[in-house]
Design a protein around this motif. Structure first.
Motif, short mmCIF file in Angstrom:
data_model
loop_
_atom_site.label_atom_id
_atom_site.label_comp_id
_atom_site.label_asym_id
_atom_site.label_seq_id
_atom_site.Cartn_x
_atom_site.Cartn_y
_atom_site.Cartn_z
N ARG A 30 -16.58 3.21 -28.54
CA ARG A 30 -15.12 3.11 -28.57
C ARG A 30 -14.58 3.11 -27.15
O ARG A 30 -15.02 3.85 -26.27
CB ARG A 30 -14.50 4.26 -29.36
N THR A 61 -5.09 -1.15 -22.57
CA THR A 61 -3.63 -1.26 -22.51
C THR A 61 -3.28 -2.73 -22.26
O THR A 61 -3.93 -3.40 -21.46
CB THR A 61 -3.05 -0.40 -21.37
N CYS A 99 -10.64 2.59 -24.90
CA CYS A 99 -9.18 2.49 -24.93
C CYS A 99 -8.72 1.47 -23.90
O CYS A 99 -9.16 1.48 -22.74
CB CYS A 99 -8.52 3.84 -24.62
N VAL A 132 1.59 -1.47 -24.62
CA VAL A 132 0.99 -1.02 -25.88
C VAL A 132 -0.44 -0.60 -25.60
O VAL A 132 -1.19 -1.30 -24.91
CB VAL A 132 1.01 -2.16 -26.93
N THR A 133 -0.81 0.61 -26.10
CA THR A 133 -2.17 1.14 -25.96
C THR A 133 -2.90 0.97 -27.29
O THR A 133 -2.35 1.34 -28.34
CB THR A 133 -2.14 2.62 -25.54
N TYR A 134 -4.16 0.48 -27.23
CA TYR A 134 -4.95 0.28 -28.45
C TYR A 134 -6.41 0.58 -28.14
O TYR A 134 -6.82 0.61 -26.97
CB TYR A 134 -4.81 -1.17 -28.96
N SER A 135 -7.16 0.89 -29.21
CA SER A 135 -8.59 1.22 -29.10
C SER A 135 -9.41 0.09 -29.68
O SER A 135 -9.07 -0.46 -30.74
CB SER A 135 -8.91 2.53 -29.83
N VAL A 136 -10.54 -0.19 -29.03
CA VAL A 136 -11.46 -1.21 -29.52
C VAL A 136 -12.86 -0.61 -29.56
O VAL A 136 -13.17 0.32 -28.80
CB VAL A 136 -11.45 -2.47 -28.62
#
Length: 472
Positions: free
Chosen positions: A337, A341, A339, A149-153
């Motif tokens: 920001r 994983t 990205c 799962v890829t997400y941005s923080v």
């Protein structure tokens, strides 16, 4: 017609004369002297006397004030004195004595015996058996899988900066000063005085008298007491008889019977009290009151005020303003920001059927008869005669002479000097200024002139000029 012509001329002359008087009377006649007639300027009367009479005057006033003063006053104080008076009286006292007395009791004697008794019980016998039982269960099988799962923080980036801030502080400056303070202390003076006091003292007086005293002695007396009647068992003599079955002589015991038998007598010794009266000489002491006169000291306390001076420190505080500079930090935040994983696990479940076998226990019960023996107790009772001794109390009276004290309370007066304060009226004379008398200028003959502004005014004319002299 001729009289009417003189009316305007007379009116004009009166107007001119009244104008001259008002102008000359301005500022107490010192405004204009050119209009003053020569006759009016001549001195008339005493100028100094007129000046004194027109000044402020005083009158004496009687005023009552209240002053405090101390005075001594004698009071009568009553002291409570307690005196004890002895009183002699006779009191009967009873003494308790004991004598021995013998008596017979029948004491029961208990004896426990046992006999055997047979009884039957049913004893249970338990036995455990097992049987096999088959059953099916569903066994879960778990499996763990992973997915990406890829997400941005947003990551915060902090930075610290500084800025200069000026502020003012008030710095306190303390200074210690001293001032003189007067205070009053009291000095205590003690004085020892004496007064005569009557005191009652108890004096012992001893007397002898003959008193009958009841006493006695113990005597031993011997008595014969018959024995008690006791029931006993007696067996008659037996006999021999021929037994046909055994072909021999057999002894048969005699019959058992009960009869009353008297026990032999016993000799008892006991003590007997024989009273008698004896005259006895007794010494009695009684207290006789006797009055004595003694000198008792007492202390008089007098407080004298004393004025003293001491320096009391006090602190003054002044504030001085001072400007200072300091660096105040502040932080700035910036969001960046980024990205990322991650592997997320998840679990899958499947069920597999499985056959199992288990043993189930069960119990069987059977009864077996069993003979047992137990001992049953039983009690037999027999009586045994026993001789015991006990103490019997008896009272003997005797007379006792006692002395007790009776308390008497009486009051003894004495004089005590008490210092008191009272208010006393006092008359004080003082001078009070009063208003000067009002003097009219119309009554003075010298003021009749139309021009009062002269070098030495008349005494009656000085009253209106008081305000002018006071102003000068």
């Amino acid at each position: 017609m001729r009289h009417k012509m003189w009316i305007p001329v007379l009116a004009a002359f009166l107007a001119f004369a009244s104008a001259g008087e008002s102008e000359a009377g301005l500022f107490c006649g010192s405004a204009r002297f050119r209009c003053c007639p020569v006759k009016s300027c001549n001195p008339c009367g005493d100028y100094c006397n007129a000046r004194v009479n027109c000044g402020p005057s005083y009158k004496t006033v009687r005023e009552t004030i209240w002053c405090t003063e101390q005075y001594n006053e004698c009071h009568t104080v009553y002291d409570r004195c307690v005196e004890k008076t002895p009183v002699t009286y006779n009191r009967t006292v009873y003494d308790t004595h004991y004598r021995n007395e013998c008596y017979t009791v029948r004491k029961p004697v208990y004896k426990t015996n046992y006999r055997n008794v047979c009884y039957t019980v049913r004893k249970p016998v338990y036995k455990t058996h097992y049987r096999n039982v088959c059953y099916t269960v569903r066994k879960p099988v778990y499996k763990t899988c992973y997915r990406t799962v890829t997400y941005s923080v947003s990551r915060p980036v902090y930075k610290t900066h500084y800025r200069n801030v000026c502020y003012t502080v008030r710095k306190p400056v303390y200074k210690t000063c001293y001032r003189n303070v007067c205070y009053t202390t009291y000095k205590t003076n003690y004085k020892t005085c004496y007064r005569d006091v009557c005191q009652t003292v108890m004096r012992p007086v001893t007397t002898t008298k003959c008193v009958p005293v009841q006493c006695g002695e113990w005597k031993t007396v011997t008595e014969t007491v018959p024995g008690p009647c006791v029931e006993r068992c007696v067996q008659d003599p037996g006999s021999f008889c021929f037994d046909e079955e055994s072909c021999c002589h057999v002894y048969k015991p005699g019959k058992v019977r009960k009869e009353m038998v008297q026990c032999p007598p016993r000799t008892v010794c006991k003590r007997v009290w024989c009273p008698k009266i004896v005259n006895k000489t007794v010494t009695c002491t009684r207290m006789v009151p006797e009055v004595k006169r003694i000198r008792v000291p007492y202390t008089v306390c007098e407080r004298i005020p004393v004025t003293r001076t001491k320096q009391v420190p006090y602190t003054t505080c002044t504030y001085v303003c001072e400007t200072r500079t300091r660096q105040v930090p502040y932080t700035t935040c910036k969001m960046v920001r980024e990205c990322r994983t991650k592997q997320v696990p998840y679990t899958t479940c499947t069920y597999v059927c499985e056959t199992r076998t288990k043993q189930i226990p069960y119990t069987t019960c059977s009864y077996v008869c069993e003979t047992r023996t137990k001992q049953v107790p039983y009690t037999t009772c027999s009586y045994v005669c026993e001789t015991r001794t006990r103490k019997v109390p008896y009272r003997v009276a005797r007379t006792v002479c006692e002395t007790r004290y009776v308390t008497n309370v009486k009051c003894v007066p004495r004089q005590v000097t008490v210092t008191k304060t009272r208010c006393v009226p006092k008359v004080v004379l003082r001078k009070v200024p009063c208003d000067p008398p009002v003097v009219s200028c119309d009554a003075a003959p010298a003021c009749a002139a139309p021009a009062p502004a002269c070098a030495a005014p008349a005494p009656g004319c000085e009253a209106p000029s008081v305000g002018c002299d006071t102003a000068q």
